[in-house]
Design an enzyme around this catalytic site. Structure first.
Site, PDB file in Angstrom:
ATOM      1  N   VAL A  16      -9.913   4.252  38.118  1.00 11.67           N
ATOM      2  CA  VAL A  16      -9.432   3.150  37.276  1.00 11.67           C
ATOM      3  C   VAL A  16     -10.562   2.338  36.646  1.00 11.67           C
ATOM      4  O   VAL A  16     -10.302   1.506  35.783  1.00 11.67           O
ATOM      5  CB  VAL A  16      -8.516   2.186  38.070  1.00 11.67           C
ATOM      6  N   TYR A  17     -11.792   2.542  37.073  1.00 12.15           N
ATOM      7  CA  TYR A  17     -12.877   1.752  36.506  1.00 12.15           C
ATOM      8  C   TYR A  17     -13.163   2.220  35.077  1.00 12.15           C
ATOM      9  O   TYR A  17     -13.649   3.327  34.851  1.00 12.15           O
ATOM     10  CB  TYR A  17     -14.152   1.874  37.344  1.00 12.15           C
ATOM     11  N   GLN A  18     -12.815   1.350  34.145  1.00 12.41           N
ATOM     12  CA  GLN A  18     -13.014   1.626  32.725  1.00 12.41           C
ATOM     13  C   GLN A  18     -12.420   2.985  32.327  1.00 12.41           C
ATOM     14  O   GLN A  18     -13.042   3.796  31.656  1.00 12.41           O
ATOM     15  CB  GLN A  18     -14.491   1.544  32.334  1.00 12.41           C
TER      16      GLN A  18
END
Length: 345
Positions: free
Chosen positions: A60-62
């Site tokens: 989900v990070y970026q």
């Protein structure tokens, strides 16, 4: 750098884990303060040069670009068998539930996406990012066990959970001869110590590694009052976690400043040296070289029992905040922001 075995595993990890939430394409809209690929690579290379071999990211990070940046950098700068890579997956989305995508299939889909992003055949540690109240834990455990058996994952971890949930999951895993969680990544630092009530004792008894995030409270434990940064100014999620307790926390932060001046070291070194007396390997984010330098130096800083007591004695109970407060049965919809980001990958 010093190293430690990660819980009940054969993973030999650096005492500092580099958190990679600060890497990735800011155009995704998730965070405005993240580094582009060129600058991310420089930070990763600097961490490797200082002996860090443990890296933590998430799909989900970026929107997966953190995984992509990390994977390409590690391929260029390190040998795969000398590094430990952790990534995370989120609960099923409402669309997956509606379409009857099982927990097992969800895990399979997400590990395959992460491996593609990372450009790797396997991850060393695959972390269940938050408890999925809409999916039976048996399905998640079986999906993770399938990934281990397929050679896509070496070990599994969990994040943002209560002690009873971790105990329940590992009991069920043992009963069914599945892989068990060997680590937990919760919110834990000098100004948020709620995991000391039950989680810490349970992990010590079961030899489950604690690798907490927000080790420096999103910069609050590394900067004096009045000092700021782009993240401190723009990270609304961190403000949500810490603003309500800022007054009581400031008294503890003042003692961090006092000890840092006493020993002629940085606040980062004091804060992390304290945390390193409690956990295996804290996850420390970095967007500048000096962030890594301070974290690495903290490994060699020995605080006395008197120092530790001095830092701890003003702590007061805190309300549950962040992912743990949002992701619960009566507020599950609030965690969908994480799931929505994952869907865009």
């Amino acid at each position: 750098m010093k190293f430690v075995k990660l819980g009940n595993s054969d993973l030999n990890v650096s005492r500092i884990c580099l958190g990679c939430m600060g890497f990735g394409n800011a155009a995704t809209g998730q965070h405005s303060w993240t580094l582009d690929e060129e600058n991310s690579r420089e930070i990763i290379k600097h961490a490797l040069d200082l002996g860090i071999n443990f890296f933590d990211t998430a799909i989900v990070y970026q929107q997966g670009t953190s995984e992509q940046f990390l994977g390409r950098a590690l391929k260029d700068f390190a040998r795969r068998d000398e590094i430990v890579v952790a990534t995370k997956f989120v609960p099923r989305s409402p669309e997956e539930i509606e379409n009857k995508i099982s927990g097992q299939k969800h895990v399979e889909n997400f590990i395959d996406k992460s491996l593609k992003n990372l450009g790797m055949d396997y991850v060393d540690l695959y972390i269940y990012h938050m408890w999925d109240y809409q999916t039976p834990i048996f399905e998640i455990l079986e999906g993770l066990n399938n990934a281990v058996k397929a050679g896509k994952v070496r070990y599994i971890g969990i994040a943002n959970c209560f002690a009873y949930q971790l105990a329940k999951a590992n009991f069920l895993a043992e009963k069914n001869n599945f892989a068990k969680f060997i680590s937990v990544q919760n919110h834990y630092n000098l100004i948020f110590r709620e995991d000391e009530r039950e989680m810490k004792n349970f992990c010590e008894e079961e030899n489950i590694a604690m690798t907490p995030y927000s080790a420096l409270a999103s910069g609050r434990l590394s900067k004096k009052p009045g000092e700021t940064s782009k993240r401190l100014q723009e990270d609304s999620y961190a403000k949500f976690k810490y603003d309500a307790s800022a007054e009581v926390d400031s008294k503890i932060i003042a003692r961090v400043i006092e000890l840092a001046e006493k020993y002629s070291v940085s606040m980062t070194e004091i804060s992390l040296a304290w945390l390193l007396t409690k956990v295996s390997s804290p996850v420390v984010g970095a967007t500048k070289f000096h962030h890594i330098d301070g974290a690495v130096k903290s490994v060699d800083l020995q605080l006395s029992d008197e120092d530790i007591n001095y830092l701890e004695e003003l702590y007061t109970p805190h309300k549950l905040v962040g992912v743990m407060a949002q992701n619960k049965p009566d507020a599950n919809k609030n965690s969908q922001v994480w799931i929505k980001n994952a869907k865009k990958v």
